[in-house]
Design a protein around this motif. Structure first.
Motif, PDB file in Angstrom:
ATOM      1  N   ALA A  99       0.833  -1.198   0.000  1.00 54.62           N
ATOM      2  CA  ALA A  99       0.000   0.000   0.000  1.00 54.62           C
ATOM      3  C   ALA A  99       0.873   1.255   0.000  1.00 54.62           C
ATOM      4  N   PRO A 100       0.356   2.350  -0.569  1.00 55.36           N
ATOM      5  CA  PRO A 100       1.119   3.607  -0.539  1.00 55.36           C
ATOM      6  C   PRO A 100       1.495   4.044   0.872  1.00 55.36           C
ATOM      7  N   ALA A 101       0.607   3.799   1.843  1.00 50.92           N
ATOM      8  CA  ALA A 101       0.933   4.182   3.220  1.00 50.92           C
ATOM      9  C   ALA A 101       2.147   3.409   3.723  1.00 50.92           C
ATOM     10  N   THR A 102       2.253   2.144   3.331  1.00 50.48           N
ATOM     11  CA  THR A 102       3.415   1.345   3.716  1.00 50.48           C
ATOM     12  C   THR A 102       4.679   1.917   3.091  1.00 50.48           C
ATOM     13  N   ALA A 103       4.591   2.288   1.818  1.00 48.01           N
ATOM     14  CA  ALA A 103       5.755   2.861   1.135  1.00 48.01           C
ATOM     15  C   ALA A 103       6.206   4.151   1.811  1.00 48.01           C
ATOM     16  N   ARG A 104       5.253   5.016   2.171  1.00 48.06           N
ATOM     17  CA  ARG A 104       5.615   6.271   2.831  1.00 48.06           C
ATOM     18  C   ARG A 104       6.264   6.016   4.191  1.00 48.06           C
ATOM     19  N   ALA A 105       5.727   5.008   4.892  1.00 49.33           N
ATOM     20  CA  ALA A 105       6.236   4.720   6.222  1.00 49.33           C
ATOM     21  C   ALA A 105       7.683   4.247   6.196  1.00 49.33           C
ATOM     22  N   HIS A 106       8.088   3.597   5.101  1.00 51.84           N
ATOM     23  CA  HIS A 106       9.404   2.967   5.082  1.00 51.84           C
ATOM     24  C   HIS A 106      10.306   3.486   3.974  1.00 51.84           C
ATOM     25  N   ALA A 107       9.938   4.621   3.384  1.00 49.44           N
ATOM     26  CA  ALA A 107      10.731   5.160   2.282  1.00 49.44           C
ATOM     27  C   ALA A 107      12.151   5.506   2.703  1.00 49.44           C
ATOM     28  N   SER A 108      12.324   5.936   3.924  1.00 49.30           N
ATOM     29  CA  SER A 108      13.651   6.374   4.352  1.00 49.30           C
ATOM     30  C   SER A 108      14.151   5.665   5.603  1.00 49.30           C
ATOM     31  N   GLY A 109      13.432   4.648   6.048  1.00 48.97           N
ATOM     32  CA  GLY A 109      13.820   3.988   7.294  1.00 48.97           C
ATOM     33  C   GLY A 109      14.958   3.011   7.149  1.00 48.97           C
ATOM     34  N   GLY A 110      15.169   2.462   5.954  1.00 52.94           N
ATOM     35  CA  GLY A 110      16.266   1.543   5.740  1.00 52.94           C
ATOM     36  C   GLY A 110      15.969   0.094   6.059  1.00 52.94           C
ATOM     37  N   ARG A 111      14.808  -0.198   6.668  1.00 53.19           N
ATOM     38  CA  ARG A 111      14.497  -1.588   7.014  1.00 53.19           C
ATOM     39  C   ARG A 111      14.083  -2.390   5.796  1.00 53.19           C
ATOM     40  N   ILE A 112      13.399  -1.750   4.872  1.00 52.41           N
ATOM     41  CA  ILE A 112      13.035  -2.399   3.608  1.00 52.41           C
ATOM     42  C   ILE A 112      13.250  -1.405   2.474  1.00 52.41           C
ATOM     43  N   GLY A 113      13.479  -1.927   1.289  1.00 54.82           N
ATOM     44  CA  GLY A 113      13.576  -1.088   0.108  1.00 54.82           C
ATOM     45  C   GLY A 113      12.231  -1.022  -0.597  1.00 54.82           C
ATOM     46  N   ILE A 114      11.965   0.079  -1.248  1.00 58.27           N
ATOM     47  CA  ILE A 114      10.694   0.281  -1.958  1.00 58.27           C
ATOM     48  C   ILE A 114      10.987   0.603  -3.413  1.00 58.27           C
ATOM     49  N   VAL A 115      10.346  -0.108  -4.321  1.00 57.29           N
ATOM     50  CA  VAL A 115      10.419   0.184  -5.756  1.00 57.29           C
ATOM     51  C   VAL A 115       9.017   0.540  -6.223  1.00 57.29           C
ATOM     52  N   ARG A 116       8.880   1.717  -6.808  1.00 53.24           N
ATOM     53  CA  ARG A 116       7.576   2.190  -7.281  1.00 53.24           C
ATOM     54  C   ARG A 116       7.535   2.072  -8.811  1.00 53.24           C
ATOM     55  N   LEU A 117       6.647   1.228  -9.306  1.00 54.99           N
ATOM     56  CA  LEU A 117       6.488   1.011 -10.735  1.00 54.99           C
ATOM     57  C   LEU A 117       5.335   1.893 -11.213  1.00 54.99           C
ATOM     58  N   ARG A 118       5.656   2.972 -11.883  1.00 50.84           N
ATOM     59  CA  ARG A 118       4.683   4.015 -12.189  1.00 50.84           C
ATOM     60  C   ARG A 118       3.544   3.520 -13.089  1.00 50.84           C
ATOM     61  N   ASN A 119       2.329   3.904 -12.696  1.00 53.03           N
ATOM     62  CA  ASN A 119       1.127   3.679 -13.513  1.00 53.03           C
ATOM     63  C   ASN A 119       1.016   2.247 -14.017  1.00 53.03           C
ATOM     64  N   SER A 120       1.253   1.293 -13.135  1.00 51.16           N
ATOM     65  CA  SER A 120       1.244  -0.112 -13.539  1.00 51.16           C
ATOM     66  C   SER A 120      -0.144  -0.736 -13.557  1.00 51.16           C
ATOM     67  N   ALA A 121      -1.065  -0.190 -12.785  1.00 50.29           N
ATOM     68  CA  ALA A 121      -2.373  -0.845 -12.646  1.00 50.29           C
ATOM     69  C   ALA A 121      -3.510   0.112 -12.955  1.00 50.29           C
ATOM     70  N   MET A 122      -4.350  -0.273 -13.895  1.00 54.37           N
ATOM     71  CA  MET A 122      -5.579   0.461 -14.137  1.00 54.37           C
ATOM     72  C   MET A 122      -6.554   0.168 -13.012  1.00 54.37           C
ATOM     73  N   GLN A 123      -7.225   1.194 -12.492  1.00 56.41           N
ATOM     74  CA  GLN A 123      -8.209   1.042 -11.420  1.00 56.41           C
ATOM     75  C   GLN A 123      -9.568   1.513 -11.939  1.00 56.41           C
ATOM     76  N   GLY A 124     -10.604   0.757 -11.682  1.00 53.42           N
ATOM     77  CA  GLY A 124     -11.909   1.175 -12.183  1.00 53.42           C
ATOM     78  C   GLY A 124     -13.056   0.367 -11.613  1.00 53.42           C
ATOM     79  N   PHE A 125     -14.190   0.515 -12.268  1.00 55.80           N
ATOM     80  CA  PHE A 125     -15.402  -0.248 -11.958  1.00 55.80           C
ATOM     81  C   PHE A 125     -15.953  -0.801 -13.265  1.00 55.80           C
ATOM     82  N   VAL A 126     -16.472  -2.024 -13.206  1.00 57.45           N
ATOM     83  CA  VAL A 126     -17.128  -2.599 -14.380  1.00 57.45           C
ATOM     84  C   VAL A 126     -18.642  -2.542 -14.188  1.00 57.45           C
TER      85      VAL A 126
END
Length: 520
Positions: free
Chosen positions: A261-288
């Protein structure tokens, strides 16, 4: 060998470290620049077991690569098997088991040359294996997702002039034939294979054991044509809840966690415990919206929903701002995407007027959703509130994580939806033709099918682009897919895991590619 991590173990890890995660989220800096970088380059090191976490599909999971549907399925399939081609980061087809392809003058015959590659049991990959695999996928008695993509091929007339050459004869000219070779789920298996309990493939890893809903254990295939993987073993683990994936990573129970989740990425972006890779615009979100049943069989009701949605509110609320707004069409930024169409914005007056015209004022609708993917339940709640402002009542129904995608294919009338990257041509063939096996909107229009066939048969790229724009404009006005955003794909990894690709949208060659990573 150590036993695979059980779901219970992962959930225990989530519980144990949940407080720490929440505290980090409260104190994390606002920026995410550190989250956008892949691990620093280093000399690959051989050895070790890599444990990778994905949202699983429950006890009904299978290793049949032609039945892939979830991202976990795709990760398992690409570790065990190969396709003739795959999609690069720009969604252009790149050769894999094929060394290349050559069209005939009429675009209705394509010759594909195979590289020297072997299955895990030592047998060479041959043209007979390719034809068998494609004929199996195209069997009309089965519901394999790639079947619609293979539809242009006349597999009865296609042949193998020699063991490393396939001559594909088509039902009609097809200018974009390489996309067929890269289609989602179009994997090559040994001729005659029907039992996938212990599958034999030609991919970078070979089978050891599998427990549906829990874990797949693989070992390095030293005879892999593209070079043996760096790690000795790969274990693909299932954990439906994002918190379980994140916290298992924090607890050292895994080295790779897909779709955080984005909140997880923000929480650990600079903490050093885990690395985060953000793959831009990878998933279409919608409703059918089901276009073949009330209330969405009336195009005015579909248009009303297009107008009542606040897309930015959905991106901010369901994706925590990690993405960008959509415009009710798949493939933003891809070839054939009609960027010139006006961006839709919320227009409640227009939405109410359309509902009045359709006699649908005060409509009550059930919206299906599930925590099967990040942001789906949150988006459903936001849409419920937005619809209320237009006088509609939406009841949110949360379905099973294990069966959600199957349930919404034919059930219900309105559902949360998302998709990974693929060419727009492939999206149309798999989801929007009358014969498409994953047509969740039930958009079935023979004249639309004819336009697609005409575009596929058009050699001139300018004329072909014009035909795709006609199809896209019609979907923009009448379609059943409400695309509100495009999410960044967020992958978490242990600091010692190196080589994770930073420019690989979901479904592309380098996404979830574990033969090129290593443990430092």
């Amino acid at each position: 060998m150590p036993r695979p991590l059980a779901r219970r173990t992962l959930l225990t890890a989530a519980s144990a470290s949940g407080a720490a995660l929440a505290l980090a989220a409260c104190s994390a800096p606002g920026g995410t620049a550190a989250a956008d970088r892949a691990p620093a380059a280093a000399t690959p090191r051989r050895g070790g077991r890599l444990r990778a976490l994905f949202a699983g599909g429950g006890a009904d999971e299978t290793l049949d690569p032609h039945r892939v549907n979830l991202f976990a399925d795709a990760a398992r399939a690409k570790a065990l098997h190969d396709k003739l081609a795959d999609w690069g980061p720009d969604l252009a087809a790149v050769p894999r088991l094929a060394t290349g392809w050559e069209p005939g003058p009429g675009l209705d015959v394509w010759t594909v040359r195979l590289r020297e590659a072997a299955f895990h049991d030592g047998r060479p990959v041959t043209a007979a294996d390719v034809l068998y695999s494609y004929r199996r996928i195209a069997d009309p008695k089965r519901a394999f997702r790639a079947r619609a993509s293979l539809e242009p091929i006349d597999l009865a007339a296609s042949r193998a002039p020699d063991p490393r050459t396939v001559e594909f004869r088509l039902n009609r000219p097809c200018a974009e034939f390489p996309n067929i070779l890269a289609a989602f789920g179009a994997y090559i298996v040994p001729e005659g294979t029907e039992d996938f309990r212990a599958p034999v493939g030609s991919g970078p890893f070979s089978f050891v054991s599998f427990e549906p809903g829990r874990a797949l254990l693989l070992r390095r295939f030293d005879g892999y044509w593209d070079g043996a993987p760096h790690v000795d073993e790969l274990e693909i683990l299932a954990a439906a809840e994002e918190s379980a994936r994140a916290n298992a990573l924090l607890a050292g129970q895994a080295e790779y966690a897909h779709e955080l989740a984005p909140a997880t990425a923000r929480a650990h972006a600079s903490g050093g415990r885990i690395g985060i890779v953000r793959l831009r615009n990878s998933a279409m979100q919608g409703f059918v919206m089901k276009t073949d049943r009330p209330p969405f069989d009336d195009p005015r009701v579909r248009q009303a929903f297009f107008h009542l949605v606040d897309r930015q509110e959905l991106v901010d609320g369901a994706l925590s701002g990690a993405g960008e707004i959509g415009n009710d069409l798949f493939g933003k930024g891809s070839q054939y995407y009609p960027a010139g169409l006006p961006q839709r914005t919320r227009d409640l007056d227009r939405a109410r007027a359309l509902l009045r015209e359709a006699g649908a004022e005060g409509l009550r609708i059930t919206l299906d959703t599930s925590p099967v993917a990040a942001g789906l339940v949150e988006a459903a709640g936001i849409l419920k509130d937005q619809a209320a402002r237009a006088g509609l009542t939406i009841e949110v129904r949360v379905g099973s994580k294990d069966t959600y995608w199957k349930d919404i294919l034919d059930g219900g009338v309105l559902a949360s939806f998302r998709s990974g990257a693929m060419p727009i041509e492939s999206h149309i063939s798999q989801r929007l033709l009358s014969t498409s096996t994953t047509n969740a909107t039930h958009w079935r229009r023979p004249d639309f099918d004819d336009l697609y066939t005409q575009a596929q048969s058009t050699a001139d790229p300018v004329a072909r682009t014009a035909l795709y724009e006609r199809m896209q404009r019609r979907l923009f006005e009448e379609g059943g897919l409400l695309v509100w955003g495009f999410a960044d794909w967020i992958v978490g990894h242990a600091p010692r895991l190196r080589g994770v690709a930073a420019d690989a949208p979901a479904n592309t060659l380098d996404w979830a590619r574990f033969d090129k990573v290593w443990l430092a």
